[in-house]
Design a protein around this motif. Structure first.
Motif, short mmCIF file in Angstrom:
data_model
loop_
_atom_site.label_atom_id
_atom_site.label_comp_id
_atom_site.label_asym_id
_atom_site.label_seq_id
_atom_site.Cartn_x
_atom_site.Cartn_y
_atom_site.Cartn_z
N MET A 192 23.92 -33.50 8.72
CA MET A 192 24.98 -32.52 8.34
C MET A 192 24.52 -31.00 8.89
N ALA A 193 25.48 -30.71 9.73
CA ALA A 193 25.19 -29.27 10.70
C ALA A 193 25.72 -28.28 9.70
N ARG A 194 24.99 -27.28 9.81
CA ARG A 194 25.63 -26.00 9.54
C ARG A 194 26.14 -25.33 10.83
N LYS A 195 27.00 -24.29 10.95
CA LYS A 195 27.59 -23.65 11.91
C LYS A 195 26.67 -22.81 12.56
N THR A 196 25.62 -22.14 12.03
CA THR A 196 25.00 -21.37 12.68
C THR A 196 23.82 -21.80 13.83
N THR A 197 23.46 -20.92 14.86
CA THR A 197 22.47 -21.65 15.57
C THR A 197 21.42 -20.84 15.78
N ARG A 198 20.22 -21.30 16.08
CA ARG A 198 19.22 -20.31 16.36
C ARG A 198 18.27 -20.90 17.51
N PRO A 199 17.41 -20.21 18.09
CA PRO A 199 16.67 -20.85 19.01
C PRO A 199 15.35 -21.46 18.40
N SER A 200 14.89 -22.47 18.80
CA SER A 200 13.94 -23.35 18.17
C SER A 200 12.66 -22.86 18.32
N SER A 201 11.81 -22.64 17.38
CA SER A 201 10.34 -22.29 17.54
C SER A 201 9.32 -23.65 17.00
N LEU A 202 9.99 -24.48 17.13
CA LEU A 202 9.36 -25.85 16.73
C LEU A 202 7.75 -26.29 17.05
N GLN A 203 7.45 -25.71 18.40
CA GLN A 203 6.24 -26.03 18.72
C GLN A 203 5.20 -25.14 18.04
N ALA A 204 5.52 -23.93 17.78
CA ALA A 204 4.70 -23.23 16.83
C ALA A 204 4.57 -23.59 15.56
N GLN A 205 5.79 -24.20 14.89
CA GLN A 205 5.91 -24.54 13.60
C GLN A 205 5.01 -25.81 13.25
N VAL A 206 5.18 -26.58 14.36
CA VAL A 206 4.35 -28.08 14.27
C VAL A 206 2.93 -27.80 14.38
N HIS A 207 2.41 -26.67 15.11
CA HIS A 207 1.13 -26.29 15.54
C HIS A 207 0.62 -26.00 14.04
N ALA A 208 1.34 -25.12 13.33
CA ALA A 208 1.00 -24.50 11.90
C ALA A 208 0.93 -25.70 10.87
N LEU A 209 1.66 -26.68 11.09
CA LEU A 209 1.77 -27.77 10.10
C LEU A 209 0.42 -28.71 10.55
N ASN A 210 0.22 -28.58 11.86
CA ASN A 210 -0.98 -29.47 12.01
C ASN A 210 -2.18 -28.71 11.53
N GLN A 211 -2.32 -27.52 11.44
CA GLN A 211 -3.59 -26.71 10.99
C GLN A 211 -3.66 -26.91 9.47
N SER A 212 -2.62 -26.91 8.85
CA SER A 212 -2.35 -26.84 7.34
C SER A 212 -2.80 -28.20 6.70
N VAL A 213 -2.45 -29.21 7.46
CA VAL A 213 -2.99 -30.66 6.89
C VAL A 213 -3.87 -31.27 7.69
N ARG A 214 -5.15 -31.20 7.21
CA ARG A 214 -6.39 -31.42 7.95
C ARG A 214 -6.86 -33.05 8.01
N GLU A 215 -6.43 -33.63 6.88
CA GLU A 215 -6.93 -35.09 6.64
C GLU A 215 -6.53 -35.88 7.94
N ASP A 216 -7.41 -37.11 7.92
CA ASP A 216 -7.13 -37.94 9.01
C ASP A 216 -5.82 -38.94 8.70
N LEU A 217 -4.51 -38.56 9.36
CA LEU A 217 -3.50 -39.50 9.25
C LEU A 217 -3.16 -40.67 9.80
N PHE A 218 -4.22 -40.97 10.84
CA PHE A 218 -4.22 -42.12 11.69
C PHE A 218 -4.00 -43.26 10.90
N LEU A 219 -3.48 -44.47 11.08
CA LEU A 219 -3.42 -45.61 10.75
C LEU A 219 -4.76 -46.12 10.97
N PRO A 220 -5.04 -46.44 10.02
CA PRO A 220 -6.98 -46.72 9.80
C PRO A 220 -7.29 -47.94 10.91
#
Length: 151
Positions: free
Chosen positions: A1-29
């Motif tokens: 469901m889309a909103r009408k506003t558009t913004r440039p993506s900062s996905l790379q920076a946000q996923v990097h921050a997420l990657n740093q915040s969840v430090r546990e091993d998430l690999f399929l064992p």
């Protein structure tokens, strides 16, 4: 469901921050075994990502998807995705408040994860990021989690 506003993506920076915040091993064992296998008890996360809005506007780009695939490879050992090279492979419809149906065009991504609470937390935080990251901000991003046993 889309909103009408558009913004440039900062996905790379946000996923990097997420990657740093969840430090546990998430690999399929089983991917840590020698030789690596895709088997055993796991969480399966199924993401539905819109590629095109009902008006034909791009939502998630190839660049967005590349950032996500790199993230899933490094944190979970990989992912499965439907090809979007020739266009969106799926469509979805919804009926917002009694109007005519709205159709969006999607791709799906499947990630098998270590069946632990930090995997749930990771995808809950990722969902919030994904709602704001695309070219057209989304009211909702569908992420489903199932418990599976891979043979």
């Amino acid at each position: 469901m889309a909103r009408k506003t558009t913004r440039p993506s900062s996905l790379q920076a946000q996923v990097h921050a997420l990657n740093q915040s969840v430090r546990e091993d998430l690999f399929l064992p089983s991917l840590r075994d020698k030789p690596a296998r895709v088997q055993g008890y796991a969480f399966r996360f199924f993401l539905v990502l819109p590629l095109m809005s009902s008006e034909g506007n791009r939502v998630f780009t190839d660049e967005h998807l590349s950032h996500l695939f790199l993230l899933f490879n490094s944190r979970f050992g990989g992912c499965l995705a439907s090809s979007s090279r020739s266009g969106a492979p799926f469509f979805g419809e919804y009926l917002p408040e009694g109007t005519k149906p709205v159709r969006d065009y999607h791709t799906v991504v499947i990630v098998y994860a270590n069946p632990i609470e930090p995997s749930d937390r990771f995808f809950l935080e990722l969902k919030s990021i994904l709602r704001k990251a695309p070219l057209i901000e989304q009211d909702e991003i569908l992420i489903e989690r199932s418990e599976v046993y891979l043979v």
